[in-house]
Every structure is written in C-alpha cells, then in structure tokens.
Design a protein around this motif. Structure first.
Motif, short mmCIF file in Angstrom:
data_model
loop_
_atom_site.label_atom_id
_atom_site.label_comp_id
_atom_site.label_asym_id
_atom_site.label_seq_id
_atom_site.Cartn_x
_atom_site.Cartn_y
_atom_site.Cartn_z
N GLY A 22 0.53 -0.98 0.06
CA GLY A 22 0.30 0.55 -0.01
C GLY A 22 1.24 1.19 -0.29
N ALA A 23 0.22 2.77 -0.12
CA ALA A 23 1.30 3.78 0.50
C ALA A 23 1.94 3.17 0.87
CB ALA A 23 -0.34 4.48 0.50
N GLY A 24 1.96 3.27 2.49
CA GLY A 24 3.07 3.24 3.13
C GLY A 24 4.96 2.83 2.28
N GLU A 28 8.69 6.71 1.68
CA GLU A 28 10.01 6.65 1.98
C GLU A 28 10.53 7.60 0.41
OE1 GLU A 28 11.98 3.44 4.39
OE2 GLU A 28 10.11 3.06 4.99
N PHE A 34 -2.19 7.69 1.96
CA PHE A 34 -3.90 8.55 2.15
C PHE A 34 -4.31 9.27 3.27
CE2 PHE A 34 -3.12 6.45 -1.75
CZ PHE A 34 -4.05 7.03 -2.94
N ARG A 35 -4.22 8.32 4.69
CA ARG A 35 -4.53 8.37 5.87
C ARG A 35 -3.87 9.41 6.30
NH1 ARG A 35 -7.33 4.26 2.99
NH2 ARG A 35 -8.72 4.89 2.47
N TRP A 41 -6.22 12.09 2.11
CA TRP A 41 -7.61 11.84 2.09
C TRP A 41 -7.56 13.37 3.15
CZ3 TRP A 41 -7.91 11.28 -2.07
CH2 TRP A 41 -8.35 10.27 -2.71
N GLN A 100 -1.73 -1.60 -4.11
CA GLN A 100 -2.69 -1.26 -4.35
C GLN A 100 -2.64 0.36 -5.19
OE1 GLN A 100 -5.66 -1.06 -0.02
NE2 GLN A 100 -3.28 -2.00 -0.33
N HIS A 118 -5.42 -1.33 -8.25
CA HIS A 118 -6.60 0.07 -8.58
C HIS A 118 -6.06 1.00 -9.77
CE1 HIS A 118 -7.25 -0.01 -3.93
NE2 HIS A 118 -8.28 -0.50 -4.44
N GLY A 187 2.62 -1.84 4.83
CA GLY A 187 2.53 -0.51 4.39
C GLY A 187 0.54 -0.58 3.98
N THR A 188 0.77 -0.88 4.17
CA THR A 188 -1.37 -0.58 3.78
C THR A 188 -1.88 -0.34 5.82
OG1 THR A 188 -3.31 -1.37 2.75
CG2 THR A 188 -1.73 -3.29 3.83
N SER A 189 -2.90 0.76 5.15
CA SER A 189 -3.71 0.82 7.04
C SER A 189 -5.06 -0.19 6.68
CB SER A 189 -5.15 1.89 6.48
OG SER A 189 -4.95 1.82 5.04
N ASN A 213 4.85 -2.79 8.85
CA ASN A 213 3.89 -1.14 9.13
C ASN A 213 4.89 -0.12 9.82
OD1 ASN A 213 1.88 0.60 9.57
ND2 ASN A 213 1.74 -0.35 7.81
N THR A 214 4.49 0.94 9.84
CA THR A 214 5.51 1.62 10.73
C THR A 214 4.33 1.77 12.13
OG1 THR A 214 4.41 3.42 9.63
CG2 THR A 214 7.33 3.19 9.54
N ALA A 231 9.32 -0.03 5.02
CA ALA A 231 9.81 -0.73 4.20
C ALA A 231 10.78 -1.47 3.91
CB ALA A 231 8.63 -0.65 3.76
P1 OAD Z 1 -3.14 4.69 3.66
O1 OAD Z 1 -2.61 5.78 3.77
O2 OAD Z 1 -4.51 4.42 4.34
O3 OAD Z 1 -2.16 3.45 4.93
C1 OAD Z 1 -0.29 3.64 4.62
C2 OAD Z 1 -0.22 3.01 5.24
O4 OAD Z 1 0.83 2.70 5.47
C3 OAD Z 1 -0.12 3.46 6.88
O5 OAD Z 1 -1.02 1.97 8.17
C4 OAD Z 1 1.37 3.62 7.18
O6 OAD Z 1 1.42 3.65 8.81
C5 OAD Z 1 2.22 2.60 6.21
N1 OAD Z 1 3.27 2.93 6.77
C6 OAD Z 1 3.30 5.42 6.42
N2 OAD Z 1 4.51 4.84 6.47
C7 OAD Z 1 5.31 3.85 5.81
C8 OAD Z 1 6.89 3.35 6.38
N3 OAD Z 1 7.77 4.03 5.40
N4 OAD Z 1 6.83 1.15 6.35
C9 OAD Z 1 5.87 0.63 6.14
N5 OAD Z 1 4.52 1.17 6.19
C10 OAD Z 1 4.01 2.54 5.95
O7 OAD Z 1 -2.73 4.06 2.15
P2 OAD Z 1 -3.53 2.43 1.78
O8 OAD Z 1 -3.41 1.27 2.79
O9 OAD Z 1 -2.45 2.13 0.64
O10 OAD Z 1 -7.28 3.54 -3.01
O11 OAD Z 1 -4.79 2.41 1.25
C11 OAD Z 1 -5.54 2.48 0.73
C12 OAD Z 1 -6.32 2.48 -0.55
O12 OAD Z 1 -7.03 3.78 0.00
C13 OAD Z 1 -5.41 3.44 -1.60
O13 OAD Z 1 -5.46 2.59 -2.06
C14 OAD Z 1 -6.65 4.42 -2.22
C15 OAD Z 1 -6.62 4.90 -0.78
O14 OAD Z 1 -8.22 5.40 -1.26
C16 OAD Z 1 -7.81 3.94 -4.25
O15 OAD Z 1 -7.25 5.26 -4.54
C17 OAD Z 1 -8.76 3.33 -4.72
#
Ligand code: OAD
Length: 250
Positions: A22-24, A28, A34-35, A41, A100, A118, A187-189, A213-214, A231
C-alpha cells in the motif's frame, strides 16, 4: 532486526510468496499516503476527485489533480523497499506482488510480476470507446485530453470510489493468496476492501501472514507476526536473510 524462527525458516524455504503493498511502501520515496494527519484524504475530498460523477462534472479539476500527482511521482525514485521486493521476486519460484498503489514505482524498481488492483496513473483510457492511450496528457490550455480515435474524454486508468477492481488482476491476486506459503502485508492500513481481505484469504488458505508497517493497523491482531518499522529497512533485511539461507541451501 528480530523475527520468529518460523518466519526465518520460511525465508529460507518458501517456494510461493505473495506480497500486498500500500501507500506506506512509497512514503520513503516522498509520495504522500492517504490516511493519517498528513495523508491526502485529510486535505482533499475523495468524493470531489476520485469518483466518476465528479470527473464528468469537472474533468478539468480531476485531471489537474492527477497531472500534479503524476508530476510528483515522476520526480521521485523507487526506494530500498521497492528494490528489495524486485530482488525477492528473483529468489522465489512462485512470486506475486499485489499493489494498491497507482504510482508505478514497483515496475520502475524492476518488479515484473505485479498485479495492480487500483490501476496505474501512467495509463489513460477513453470513457466513450475504451481505447487506451498512455501518452494522453493535459494540454497547454489545461483542457482534459481527448481520444485520438473518437474524440471522447480520456480518463486516468485508476479505480475510483464505487468502481469495480480490474477483474483479471483481482482474480490473479486471490489465486496467489490461496497458494502462497508466506504472505507479506506491507505499508497498508488494510481498511479498503476488497484488497484488505487478501491477507485474511491467505491466512484462511494456510499461509503465514506477516505485516510490515510503522504502525499497528486493523489487521495487526489477525496476522501471525508483525514486523514494526519502515518498509525500506525491514524488506531489505528480509531479503538479505533469504539470500543467505538460500545460498546455504543450494
Ligand atoms: P493508507 O494511507 O491508508 O495507509 C498507509 C499505511 O502505511 C499506514 O498503515 C501507515 O502506518 C503505513 N506506513 C507509512 N509509512 C510507512 C513506511 N515507511 N513503511 C511501512 N509502512 C508505512 O494507504 P493504503 O492502505 O495504501 O485507494 O490505502 C488503500 C487505498 O485507500 C488506496 O489504494 C487508495 C485509498 O483510498 C483508491 O484510491 C482506490
């Protein structure tokens, strides 16, 4: 870095690995997640940018946002986490990377077995005839790009709220979850379904689930092991250990 003996054994022996990112993983590299308080968001309303009705109402605004995101993504580079996953692919017979992310950073890092749930910001297609044109960009006049075949409106090939995920990609991801021995959620919530259901599907199918995950997430209490940390630090450590164990084995 510490992990369990069971995970250590799998790093040496697992023949089938599936990774969900995921975005996490791109954080880096400098791509916003996103969250959270600094997430996209928190600043923008998804309903104004990331759904089809919003796009048809105001394609200029939506294209402006995606053009800006595209520019940011072009200016950043894959990080050690992306590169570690590209290397992991070369060590394992059956490897699937499910992402994602729309940022294309996994492919730029050298990953080939990527399933994009996605979409991908590099691609666009026509809302009228469905034709793909990856070179479509906003013109000098800031007008949204038009299809070179039928003149229809081009849109970014990303999944918006309320839209179905690409079926082939999702089916391949589910198949990989059913057959893998080791599953990494990185790296996904883990709050956006159906992607968030993949670790649980893998677990129900007998895989060992590890979260990188952090922070703790919605699925932390349901995985077999959590590896807290970035990550870009944790994944290279896992890959180094895989290489060491697999070299000793061969
Ligand atoms: P989120 O922004 O929801 O979550 C990012 C996660 O990465 C969080 O749990 C952080 O704690 C973690 N994180 C941050 N930095 C990190 C690092 N250096 N190493 C490891 N983890 C780290 O992003 P997603 O889970 O990807 O969908 O969000 C899922 C979907 O929600 C996205 O694909 C998007 C959004 O709405 C669409 O646009 C369809």
């Amino acid at each position: 870095m510490n992990w369990s003996p069971h995970l250590d054994a799998l790093l040496g022996s697992a023949d089938s690995i599936c990774v969900l990112t995921g975005a996490g993983i791109s954080a880096e590299s400098g791509v916003a997640t996103f969250r959270g308080p600094d997430g996209l968001w928190a600043k923008l309303k998804p309903e104004e940018l990331a759904n089809f009705d919003a796009f048809m109402r105001n394609p200029e605004l939506v294209w402006e946002w995606y053009s800006e995101r595209k520019r940011i993504i072009h200016d950043v580079a894959p990080n050690a986490g992306h590169r570690a996953l590209a290397e992991m692919e070369s060590l394992v017979r059956d490897f699937t990377l499910v992402t994602q992310n729309i940022d294309n950073l996994h492919r730029r890092a050298g990953s080939a077995k990527v399933r994009e749930l996605h979409g991908n910001i590099e691609r666009s297609f026509c809302v009228s005839c469905g034709r793909f044109d990856n070179s479509a960009t906003v013109g000098e006049d800031r007008k949204p790009p038009r299809c070179r075949q039928c003149g229809g409106l081009m849109r970014p090939d990303v999944v918006w709220f309320g839209e179905m995920l690409p079926q082939e990609e999702m089916e391949a991801a589910e198949d990989a979850c059913r057959r893998c021995e080791l599953f990494l959620s990185v790296g996904t919530s883990a709050v956006v379904y159906p992607a968030a259901g993949l670790p649980l599907l893998a677990r129900a199918s007998g895989a060992y689930i590890v979260e990188v995950n952090t922070e703790r997430t919605d699925i932390s209490s349901r995985v077999n092991e959590t590896l807290p940390g970035g990550a870009g630090t944790v994944l290279p450590a896992l890959v180094e250990r895989m290489k060491e164990l697999r070299k000793a084995r061969s």
